[in-house]
Motif scaffolding. Structure first.
Motif, PDB file in Angstrom:
ATOM      1  N   PRO A 270       6.640  -6.296  -3.665  1.00 51.33           N
ATOM      2  CA  PRO A 270       7.273  -7.557  -3.227  1.00 51.33           C
ATOM      3  C   PRO A 270       6.501  -8.282  -2.133  1.00 51.33           C
ATOM      4  O   PRO A 270       6.779  -9.451  -1.841  1.00 51.33           O
ATOM      5  CB  PRO A 270       8.644  -7.092  -2.694  1.00 51.33           C
ATOM      6  CG  PRO A 270       8.844  -5.719  -3.241  1.00 51.33           C
ATOM      7  CD  PRO A 270       7.477  -5.125  -3.356  1.00 51.33           C
ATOM      8  N   LEU A 271       5.537  -7.622  -1.485  1.00 48.03           N
ATOM      9  CA  LEU A 271       4.843  -8.231  -0.353  1.00 48.03           C
ATOM     10  C   LEU A 271       3.762  -9.201  -0.811  1.00 48.03           C
ATOM     11  O   LEU A 271       3.121  -8.986  -1.849  1.00 48.03           O
ATOM     12  CB  LEU A 271       4.200  -7.137   0.514  1.00 48.03           C
ATOM     13  CG  LEU A 271       5.147  -6.100   1.131  1.00 48.03           C
ATOM     14  CD1 LEU A 271       4.349  -5.054   1.885  1.00 48.03           C
ATOM     15  CD2 LEU A 271       6.151  -6.783   2.055  1.00 48.03           C
ATOM     16  N   PRO A 272       3.513 -10.263  -0.038  1.00 49.49           N
ATOM     17  CA  PRO A 272       2.412 -11.181  -0.363  1.00 49.49           C
ATOM     18  C   PRO A 272       1.070 -10.441  -0.308  1.00 49.49           C
ATOM     19  O   PRO A 272       0.841  -9.607   0.578  1.00 49.49           O
ATOM     20  CB  PRO A 272       2.490 -12.235   0.760  1.00 49.49           C
ATOM     21  CG  PRO A 272       3.876 -12.131   1.302  1.00 49.49           C
ATOM     22  CD  PRO A 272       4.283 -10.705   1.143  1.00 49.49           C
ATOM     23  N   GLY A 273       0.221 -10.713  -1.254  1.00 48.70           N
ATOM     24  CA  GLY A 273      -1.089 -10.083  -1.280  1.00 48.70           C
ATOM     25  C   GLY A 273      -1.034  -8.593  -1.588  1.00 48.70           C
ATOM     26  O   GLY A 273      -1.903  -7.824  -1.156  1.00 48.70           O
ATOM     27  N   SER A 274      -0.016  -8.181  -2.345  1.00 51.03           N
ATOM     28  CA  SER A 274       0.181  -6.747  -2.590  1.00 51.03           C
ATOM     29  C   SER A 274      -0.992  -6.126  -3.350  1.00 51.03           C
ATOM     30  O   SER A 274      -1.361  -4.980  -3.099  1.00 51.03           O
ATOM     31  CB  SER A 274       1.482  -6.521  -3.366  1.00 51.03           C
ATOM     32  OG  SER A 274       1.464  -7.214  -4.608  1.00 51.03           O
ATOM     33  N   LYS A 275      -1.615  -6.867  -4.261  1.00 50.18           N
ATOM     34  CA  LYS A 275      -2.743  -6.318  -5.025  1.00 50.18           C
ATOM     35  C   LYS A 275      -3.932  -6.030  -4.114  1.00 50.18           C
ATOM     36  O   LYS A 275      -4.574  -4.980  -4.222  1.00 50.18           O
ATOM     37  CB  LYS A 275      -3.141  -7.274  -6.144  1.00 50.18           C
ATOM     38  CG  LYS A 275      -2.133  -7.348  -7.291  1.00 50.18           C
ATOM     39  CD  LYS A 275      -2.657  -8.199  -8.429  1.00 50.18           C
ATOM     40  CE  LYS A 275      -1.673  -8.216  -9.584  1.00 50.18           C
ATOM     41  NZ  LYS A 275      -2.172  -9.049 -10.717  1.00 50.18           N
ATOM     42  N   SER A 276      -4.229  -6.953  -3.232  1.00 56.55           N
ATOM     43  CA  SER A 276      -5.338  -6.740  -2.292  1.00 56.55           C
ATOM     44  C   SER A 276      -5.031  -5.604  -1.336  1.00 56.55           C
ATOM     45  O   SER A 276      -5.901  -4.783  -1.016  1.00 56.55           O
ATOM     46  CB  SER A 276      -5.605  -8.021  -1.495  1.00 56.55           C
ATOM     47  OG  SER A 276      -5.974  -9.075  -2.347  1.00 56.55           O
TER      48      SER A 276
ATOM     49  N   ILE B 120      -5.735   0.235   0.338  1.00 51.76           N
ATOM     50  CA  ILE B 120      -5.081   1.501   0.695  1.00 51.76           C
ATOM     51  C   ILE B 120      -5.407   2.620  -0.286  1.00 51.76           C
ATOM     52  O   ILE B 120      -5.712   3.747   0.112  1.00 51.76           O
ATOM     53  CB  ILE B 120      -3.552   1.313   0.764  1.00 51.76           C
ATOM     54  CG1 ILE B 120      -3.191   0.386   1.923  1.00 51.76           C
ATOM     55  CG2 ILE B 120      -2.847   2.660   0.926  1.00 51.76           C
ATOM     56  CD1 ILE B 120      -1.732   0.044   1.994  1.00 51.76           C
ATOM     57  N   PHE B 121      -5.387   2.294  -1.580  1.00 52.74           N
ATOM     58  CA  PHE B 121      -5.471   3.347  -2.594  1.00 52.74           C
ATOM     59  C   PHE B 121      -6.905   3.603  -3.034  1.00 52.74           C
ATOM     60  O   PHE B 121      -7.283   3.387  -4.187  1.00 52.74           O
ATOM     61  CB  PHE B 121      -4.593   2.999  -3.799  1.00 52.74           C
ATOM     62  CG  PHE B 121      -3.150   2.782  -3.436  1.00 52.74           C
ATOM     63  CD1 PHE B 121      -2.528   3.584  -2.488  1.00 52.74           C
ATOM     64  CD2 PHE B 121      -2.414   1.768  -4.038  1.00 52.74           C
ATOM     65  CE1 PHE B 121      -1.208   3.389  -2.146  1.00 52.74           C
ATOM     66  CE2 PHE B 121      -1.087   1.576  -3.706  1.00 52.74           C
ATOM     67  CZ  PHE B 121      -0.480   2.376  -2.757  1.00 52.74           C
ATOM     68  N   ASN B 122      -7.717   4.057  -2.088  1.00 53.48           N
ATOM     69  CA  ASN B 122      -9.071   4.472  -2.429  1.00 53.48           C
ATOM     70  C   ASN B 122      -9.318   5.853  -1.830  1.00 53.48           C
ATOM     71  O   ASN B 122      -8.516   6.359  -1.037  1.00 53.48           O
ATOM     72  CB  ASN B 122     -10.111   3.452  -1.946  1.00 53.48           C
ATOM     73  CG  ASN B 122     -10.088   3.265  -0.446  1.00 53.48           C
ATOM     74  OD1 ASN B 122     -10.461   4.171   0.297  1.00 53.48           O
ATOM     75  ND2 ASN B 122      -9.650   2.093   0.012  1.00 53.48           N
TER      76      ASN B 122
END
Length: 284
Positions: free
Chosen positions: A241-247, A252-254
């Motif tokens: 739900p947060l803005p810019g969630s994909k970025s 984070i997920f690396n």
């Protein structure tokens, strides 16, 4: 199988209740109580939890004691790794105790020796084992200090004691909250948890050296059956739900950032009953 109100079941009866309840089959599988036992044990041996444990084991196999062995899944995994395994379990049950271990060893054709006894009174000579292993055992101790002393006594100098997945509370006031939330305690009344300092003090006073304390999210050992992929999916849902969630998810997920995030979570995790693991050795 119906559970009578205000009556504590035996551990075997509690597991039988879970097995008979269609809504509890996910928990049954997560606890490795599903049948056939040899398949459940093999699944544990192939699990990410066991792979992480295996990395902590001594590089040279020898004689190993599996304390509080339950139905024998860890004894099976140790034997598959080449250890000479002796299983110790106080419960005689054919489902979750000594009988189950005998059956598993026979079915898998593994030379696992079995003894029915409590960990506070180990029936072995001093310095008998290169490795003592305990999965979800220390928090069940009738006498934590005596159990740790006995473990140190039977461990050879330079040997390892590995205790995994023990429940931790931050204060004594947290214990009732943990017991109330535990999915099995209301059935058989046998759960418990200690402060992390209580575990550490008991281990050190017994003469063991603590090499590592793995907190709740420091290792797959503690957060299994969740995997890093499961964890990332859960975090991703919260970020969506947060803005810019994909970025944000990309950042984070690396492989570098995500382990750091998990260790931060461990630092701030105060859930009653969270899981810790203790990696110890006996000084030479």
């Amino acid at each position: 199988m119906q559970v009578e109100q205000n009556r504590c079941l035996t551990w075997e009866e509690a597991v039988q209740y879970l097995l008979s309840n269609p809504e509890q089959q996910e928990l049954v599988k997560a606890c490795y109580y599903d049948a056939p036992l040899v398949d459940a044990a093999n699944r544990y041996w192939c699990s990410e939890e066991w792979h992480a444990i295996n990395e902590l084991l001594p590089t040279t196999v020898g004689s190993a004691l599996d304390i509080g062995a339950g139905n024998g899944i860890a004894s099976y995994a140790l034997a598959k790794e080449g250890w000479q395994v002796h299983s110790l379990e106080p419960d005689p049950s054919n489902l979750v105790g000594v009988g189950a271990i005998y059956h598993l060893a026979k079915t898998a054709e593994l030379p696992i020796q079995v003894t029915q006894e409590f960990g506070e009174t180990l029936p072995f000579p001093d310095q008998s084992f290169e490795l003592v292993f305990a999965r979800q055992v220390l928090h069940h101790a009738q006498d934590l200090q005596e159990l740790c002393k006995e473990i140190n006594r039977v461990l050879k100098p330079g040997g390892k004691f590995i205790a995994v997945r023990d429940h931790v509370i931050s204060s004594k006031e947290d214990l009732p909250r943990f017991l109330e939330s535990h999915p099995l305690h209301h059935l058989y009344g046998g759960e418990n948890a200690f402060l992390s300092t209580e575990y550490i003090n008991a281990l050190q006073q017994a003469g063991l050296r603590i090499d590592h304390v793995l907190k709740s999210f420091d290792s797959k050992i503690n957060y299994a059956p969740l995997t890093p992929a499961n964890m990332q999916a859960k975090f991703g849902q919260r970020l969506r739900p947060l803005p810019g969630s994909k970025s944000l998810a990309y950042l984070i997920f690396n492989s570098i950032t995500f382990p750091i995030l998990l260790r931060l979570l461990s630092t701030f995790d105060n859930r009653p009953g969270r899981l810790y693991s203790f990696i110890c050795s006996k000084p030479l």
